[in-house]
Design a protein around this motif. Structure first.
Motif, mmCIF file in Angstrom:
data_model
loop_
_atom_site.group_PDB
_atom_site.id
_atom_site.type_symbol
_atom_site.label_atom_id
_atom_site.label_comp_id
_atom_site.label_asym_id
_atom_site.label_seq_id
_atom_site.Cartn_x
_atom_site.Cartn_y
_atom_site.Cartn_z
ATOM 1 N N SER A 1 -42.473 -46.868 -27.477
ATOM 2 C CA SER A 1 -41.439 -47.026 -26.509
ATOM 3 C C SER A 1 -39.743 -46.329 -26.905
ATOM 4 C CB SER A 1 -41.199 -48.434 -26.187
ATOM 5 O OG SER A 1 -42.442 -48.875 -25.631
ATOM 6 N N ALA A 2 -39.845 -46.648 -28.302
ATOM 7 C CA ALA A 2 -38.453 -46.402 -28.968
ATOM 8 C C ALA A 2 -38.279 -44.865 -28.964
ATOM 9 C CB ALA A 2 -38.427 -46.727 -30.278
ATOM 10 N N LYS A 3 -39.476 -44.188 -29.471
ATOM 11 C CA LYS A 3 -39.456 -42.823 -29.485
ATOM 12 C C LYS A 3 -39.482 -42.068 -27.919
ATOM 13 C CE LYS A 3 -43.312 -41.800 -31.575
ATOM 14 N NZ LYS A 3 -44.497 -41.232 -32.384
ATOM 15 N N GLU A 4 -39.933 -42.873 -26.788
ATOM 16 C CA GLU A 4 -39.764 -42.191 -25.625
ATOM 17 C C GLU A 4 -38.348 -42.287 -25.109
ATOM 18 O OE1 GLU A 4 -42.409 -44.514 -23.438
ATOM 19 O OE2 GLU A 4 -44.263 -43.524 -24.131
ATOM 20 N N SER A 5 -37.530 -43.271 -25.847
ATOM 21 C CA SER A 5 -36.125 -43.567 -25.297
ATOM 22 C C SER A 5 -35.207 -42.606 -26.358
ATOM 23 C CB SER A 5 -35.793 -44.851 -25.736
ATOM 24 O OG SER A 5 -36.568 -45.772 -24.462
ATOM 25 N N GLY A 6 -35.585 -41.721 -27.340
ATOM 26 C CA GLY A 6 -35.021 -41.048 -27.947
ATOM 27 C C GLY A 6 -34.494 -41.600 -29.313
ATOM 28 N N ILE A 7 -34.999 -42.551 -29.670
ATOM 29 C CA ILE A 7 -34.841 -43.387 -30.844
ATOM 30 C C ILE A 7 -35.570 -43.414 -32.194
ATOM 31 C CG2 ILE A 7 -34.291 -45.678 -31.539
ATOM 32 C CD1 ILE A 7 -33.776 -46.606 -28.657
ATOM 33 N N CYS A 8 -34.877 -43.278 -33.178
ATOM 34 C CA CYS A 8 -35.460 -43.101 -34.611
ATOM 35 C C CYS A 8 -35.928 -44.621 -35.002
ATOM 36 C CB CYS A 8 -34.715 -42.427 -35.665
ATOM 37 S SG CYS A 8 -35.168 -42.392 -37.490
ATOM 38 N N ILE A 9 -37.115 -44.823 -35.268
ATOM 39 C CA ILE A 9 -37.776 -46.038 -35.446
ATOM 40 C C ILE A 9 -38.223 -45.965 -36.893
ATOM 41 C CG2 ILE A 9 -39.684 -45.898 -34.110
ATOM 42 C CD1 ILE A 9 -39.424 -48.952 -33.593
ATOM 43 N N TYR A 10 -38.088 -46.798 -37.927
ATOM 44 C CA TYR A 10 -38.771 -46.859 -39.250
ATOM 45 C C TYR A 10 -38.669 -48.385 -39.659
ATOM 46 C CZ TYR A 10 -33.576 -46.875 -40.157
ATOM 47 O OH TYR A 10 -32.306 -47.070 -40.203
ATOM 48 N N PRO A 11 -39.829 -48.569 -40.684
ATOM 49 C CA PRO A 11 -39.622 -49.706 -41.228
ATOM 50 C C PRO A 11 -38.806 -50.027 -42.435
ATOM 51 C CG PRO A 11 -41.684 -48.559 -41.741
ATOM 52 C CD PRO A 11 -40.651 -47.479 -41.102
ATOM 53 N N GLY A 12 -38.256 -51.164 -42.764
ATOM 54 C CA GLY A 12 -37.137 -51.354 -43.772
ATOM 55 C C GLY A 12 -37.479 -50.779 -45.096
ATOM 56 N N GLY A 13 -36.507 -50.488 -45.827
ATOM 57 C CA GLY A 13 -36.894 -49.945 -46.923
ATOM 58 C C GLY A 13 -37.620 -50.916 -48.075
ATOM 59 N N THR A 14 -37.261 -51.992 -47.880
ATOM 60 C CA THR A 14 -37.794 -53.063 -48.811
ATOM 61 C C THR A 14 -39.440 -53.026 -48.641
ATOM 62 O OG1 THR A 14 -35.995 -54.618 -48.479
ATOM 63 C CG2 THR A 14 -38.120 -55.529 -48.997
ATOM 64 N N PHE A 15 -40.128 -52.540 -47.319
ATOM 65 C CA PHE A 15 -41.414 -52.568 -47.381
ATOM 66 C C PHE A 15 -41.789 -51.249 -48.310
ATOM 67 C CE2 PHE A 15 -45.225 -51.930 -44.253
ATOM 68 C CZ PHE A 15 -46.034 -52.790 -44.989
ATOM 69 N N LEU A 16 -41.148 -50.072 -48.158
ATOM 70 C CA LEU A 16 -41.722 -49.238 -49.419
ATOM 71 C C LEU A 16 -41.364 -49.582 -50.659
ATOM 72 C CD1 LEU A 16 -42.338 -46.247 -50.009
ATOM 73 C CD2 LEU A 16 -39.744 -45.744 -49.434
ATOM 74 N N GLU A 17 -40.503 -50.450 -50.890
ATOM 75 C CA GLU A 17 -40.254 -50.791 -52.338
ATOM 76 C C GLU A 17 -41.496 -51.880 -52.646
ATOM 77 O OE1 GLU A 17 -36.459 -52.743 -53.321
ATOM 78 O OE2 GLU A 17 -35.626 -51.542 -51.575
#
Length: 267
Positions: free
Chosen positions: A77-93
């Motif tokens: 839904s976010a991508k269909e609305s032209g929005i960049c969506i991503y997990p918080g950087g803490t999750f990559l940590e």
């Protein structure tokens, strides 16, 4: 029933500042932090506010706590609305600490995320690894946002370190660098223990780094007002609570008393 499709607010009423860009915009991007919205609330956010919303961060490490179908629905839904969506950087940590970076990237790709945040707010990260993660994110087709600053109470900005970080990250292809303020906006980065902006530090940063390379986390209204009045309506702002998104856009446009002076008075 009356047809309302032809109705439109006078531009000077819709945006007294006359400065706001339509999406996809390069100035004045807004990032919302989603700390657990249900699908109905998420869809409500998009239906009312997607034109004012550029990025959604699925806060810290909450991504694996959703049913996968719910998370995928949010992402789509976010991508269909032209929005960049991503997990918080803490999750990559977390993935780095658990030596599971490969499976982390695999899941982001499989789920359809279109962005990634690379941070070292809690862990220590060598410059070499940061470079590799930026390059990998770009290779996988993600919009890469990096972050500067530690999450510990009382952490501050080291200007020379920040300048070097922004220079290297953006040269490697990062879209922008987020200035850490956590979701509390207190006792971190440019904000003191009460959430008040440390203007001397802010002035040093903006005098040394182009503003459009920085995304300022500013979860509190008082911080948003201060930064907009000081730096203008087209600064990038993040960690905005979902229910404050339209209120922030009103601040940016001069549609609230706090920023009314942004509008040009018509006599």
């Amino acid at each position: 029933m009356k047809v309302t499709s032809h109705l439109k607010w006078n531009p000077v009423l819709a945006d007294p500042s006359g400065q706001r860009q339509a999406k996809p915009r390069t100035l004045g991007k807004t990032m919302v932090m989603d700390k657990g919205l249900g699908l109905n609330a998420f869809q409500d956010l998009l239906s009312t506010s997607s034109s004012h919303l550029d990025m959604i961060k699925i806060g810290f490490g909450t991504s694996p706590l959703y049913p996968l179908n719910v998370l995928k629905s949010k992402i789509n839904s976010a991508k269909e609305s032209g929005i960049c969506i991503y997990p918080g950087g803490t999750f990559l940590e977390v993935a780095i600490r658990q030596n599971e970076v490969n499976s982390f990237f695999d899941m982001l790709i499989a789920l359809g995320f279109n962005g990634i945040e690379i941070s070292d707010g809690t862990i220590e990260m060598e410059r070499r690894l940061r470079n590799e993660l930026i390059a990998r994110g770009l290779d996988e087709g993600f919009e890469v946002i990096t972050e500067y600053g530690k999450k510990g109470w009382g952490s501050s900005i080291e200007l020379e370190e920040l300048i070097e970080t922004v220079l290297i990250d953006t040269e490697l292809g990062a879209k922008m660098v987020t200035i850490e303020a956590r979701e509390s906006g207190m006792g971190v980065g440019i904000f003191d223990h009460s959430g008040k902006c440390k203007d001397d530090e802010l002035q040093r940063v903006i005098s040394a780094i182009p503003g459009q390379q920085l995304l300022w986390e500013a979860p509190l209204k008082s911080q948003q007002v201060h930064l907009i009045n000081m730096l203008g309506p087209n600064i990038h702002l993040g960690n905005i609570p979902p229910d404050e998104l339209i209120a922030l856009e009103a601040l940016r446009r001069g549609l609230r008393s706090d920023t009314l002076s942004l509008g040009t008075r018509k006599d």
